[in-house]
Design a protein around this motif. Structure first.
Motif, PDB file in Angstrom:
ATOM      1  N   MET A 195      37.691 -12.013  11.651  1.00 57.82           N
ATOM      2  CA  MET A 195      38.403 -12.755  10.848  1.00 57.82           C
ATOM      3  C   MET A 195      39.024 -14.168  11.253  1.00 57.82           C
ATOM      4  SD  MET A 195      40.800  -9.706   9.018  1.00 57.82           S
ATOM      5  CE  MET A 195      41.641 -10.825   7.997  1.00 57.82           C
ATOM      6  N   ALA A 196      39.027 -14.281  12.489  1.00 61.13           N
ATOM      7  CA  ALA A 196      39.392 -15.560  13.240  1.00 61.13           C
ATOM      8  C   ALA A 196      38.267 -16.506  13.226  1.00 61.13           C
ATOM      9  CB  ALA A 196      39.984 -15.100  14.382  1.00 61.13           C
ATOM     10  N   ASN A 197      37.051 -15.949  13.308  1.00 57.37           N
ATOM     11  CA  ASN A 197      35.811 -16.771  13.370  1.00 57.37           C
ATOM     12  C   ASN A 197      35.762 -17.458  14.463  1.00 57.37           C
ATOM     13  OD1 ASN A 197      33.549 -17.349  12.330  1.00 57.37           O
ATOM     14  ND2 ASN A 197      34.147 -19.033  10.830  1.00 57.37           N
ATOM     15  N   GLY A 198      35.968 -17.096  15.840  1.00 64.10           N
ATOM     16  CA  GLY A 198      36.069 -17.652  17.005  1.00 64.10           C
ATOM     17  C   GLY A 198      37.126 -18.485  17.473  1.00 64.10           C
ATOM     18  N   ALA A 199      38.057 -18.613  16.682  1.00 66.91           N
ATOM     19  CA  ALA A 199      39.290 -19.265  16.974  1.00 66.91           C
ATOM     20  C   ALA A 199      40.024 -18.655  18.131  1.00 66.91           C
ATOM     21  CB  ALA A 199      40.496 -19.331  15.627  1.00 66.91           C
ATOM     22  N   GLU A 200      40.597 -19.140  19.221  1.00 67.76           N
ATOM     23  CA  GLU A 200      41.099 -18.977  20.309  1.00 67.76           C
ATOM     24  C   GLU A 200      42.631 -18.631  20.161  1.00 67.76           C
ATOM     25  OE1 GLU A 200      40.457 -20.868  23.925  1.00 67.76           O
ATOM     26  OE2 GLU A 200      37.991 -20.827  23.534  1.00 67.76           O
ATOM     27  N   ASN A 201      43.418 -19.408  19.021  1.00 67.79           N
ATOM     28  CA  ASN A 201      44.650 -19.108  18.993  1.00 67.79           C
ATOM     29  C   ASN A 201      44.970 -18.790  17.500  1.00 67.79           C
ATOM     30  OD1 ASN A 201      45.417 -20.091  21.480  1.00 67.79           O
ATOM     31  ND2 ASN A 201      44.777 -22.141  20.925  1.00 67.79           N
ATOM     32  N   TYR A 202      45.531 -17.859  17.097  1.00 68.09           N
ATOM     33  CA  TYR A 202      45.949 -17.323  15.868  1.00 68.09           C
ATOM     34  C   TYR A 202      46.795 -16.228  15.902  1.00 68.09           C
ATOM     35  CZ  TYR A 202      42.288 -13.740  17.171  1.00 68.09           C
ATOM     36  OH  TYR A 202      41.649 -12.460  17.755  1.00 68.09           O
ATOM     37  N   THR A 203      47.251 -15.932  14.652  1.00 71.85           N
ATOM     38  CA  THR A 203      48.302 -14.921  14.551  1.00 71.85           C
ATOM     39  C   THR A 203      47.926 -13.787  13.392  1.00 71.85           C
ATOM     40  OG1 THR A 203      50.118 -16.559  14.989  1.00 71.85           O
ATOM     41  CG2 THR A 203      50.822 -14.571  13.843  1.00 71.85           C
ATOM     42  N   VAL A 204      48.244 -12.396  13.755  1.00 78.31           N
ATOM     43  CA  VAL A 204      47.722 -11.386  13.082  1.00 78.31           C
ATOM     44  C   VAL A 204      48.953 -10.770  12.261  1.00 78.31           C
ATOM     45  CG1 VAL A 204      46.033  -9.421  12.722  1.00 78.31           C
ATOM     46  CG2 VAL A 204      45.669 -10.992  14.541  1.00 78.31           C
ATOM     47  N   HIS A 205      49.009 -10.689  11.208  1.00 74.63           N
ATOM     48  CA  HIS A 205      50.026 -10.012  10.491  1.00 74.63           C
ATOM     49  C   HIS A 205      49.632  -8.919   9.710  1.00 74.63           C
ATOM     50  CE1 HIS A 205      54.174  -9.750   8.745  1.00 74.63           C
ATOM     51  NE2 HIS A 205      53.511  -9.801   7.678  1.00 74.63           N
ATOM     52  N   THR A 206      50.043  -7.884   9.864  1.00 77.39           N
ATOM     53  CA  THR A 206      49.561  -6.395   9.241  1.00 77.39           C
ATOM     54  C   THR A 206      50.639  -5.821   8.584  1.00 77.39           C
ATOM     55  OG1 THR A 206      47.743  -6.181  11.001  1.00 77.39           O
ATOM     56  CG2 THR A 206      48.224  -4.430   9.431  1.00 77.39           C
ATOM     57  N   ARG A 207      50.623  -5.517   7.328  1.00 77.23           N
ATOM     58  CA  ARG A 207      51.556  -4.888   6.674  1.00 77.23           C
ATOM     59  C   ARG A 207      51.284  -3.992   5.512  1.00 77.23           C
ATOM     60  NH1 ARG A 207      50.079  -9.703   5.216  1.00 77.23           N
ATOM     61  NH2 ARG A 207      49.844 -10.384   3.170  1.00 77.23           N
ATOM     62  N   GLN A 208      52.459  -3.416   5.040  1.00 79.86           N
ATOM     63  CA  GLN A 208      52.136  -2.656   3.908  1.00 79.86           C
ATOM     64  C   GLN A 208      52.796  -3.206   2.766  1.00 79.86           C
ATOM     65  OE1 GLN A 208      53.343   1.503   3.303  1.00 79.86           O
ATOM     66  NE2 GLN A 208      51.642   1.786   2.035  1.00 79.86           N
ATOM     67  N   SER A 209      52.025  -4.135   1.917  1.00 77.89           N
ATOM     68  CA  SER A 209      52.555  -4.837   0.936  1.00 77.89           C
ATOM     69  C   SER A 209      53.147  -3.871  -0.428  1.00 77.89           C
ATOM     70  CB  SER A 209      51.818  -5.911   0.267  1.00 77.89           C
ATOM     71  OG  SER A 209      50.687  -5.245  -0.474  1.00 77.89           O
TER      72      SER A 209
END
Length: 93
Positions: free
Chosen positions: A56-70
């Protein structure tokens, strides 16, 4: 019996949603977001289709992943009596 049914219904309504955040590298530098649902069955015990945050980050080296039950995920889970339990993953780059 009526009291037990009411207490059960209230406990289902008062259940909380969960969320967790993972920071990869230095974290998100911008506000570009990609969101996908993760699919689980039997109260979340068996994954059927789980998103890949690295893809999902498509090759980005710096990213934040937020997983939740909305709320919507919880509503769907409640309507299916927990047989289908989705979560949402959002990747911010």
């Amino acid at each position: 019996m009526k009291t037990i049914a009411i207490l059960f219904a209230l406990s289902m309504l008062l259940s909380s949603c969960y969320s967790y955040t993972s920071v990869v590298g230095e974290g998100a530098k911008g506000n570009s977001q990609i969101t996908k649902w993760n699919h689980y069955v039997v109260y979340g015990l068996a994954p059927v289709g789980v998103s890949d945050s690295k893809q999902m980050a498509n090759g980005a080296e710096n990213y934040t992943v937020h997983t939740r039950q909305s709320f919507v995920n919880g509503l769907v889970s409640g309507l299916t009596f927990g047989l289908y339990t989705p979560t949402t993953t959002t990747v911010t780059k």
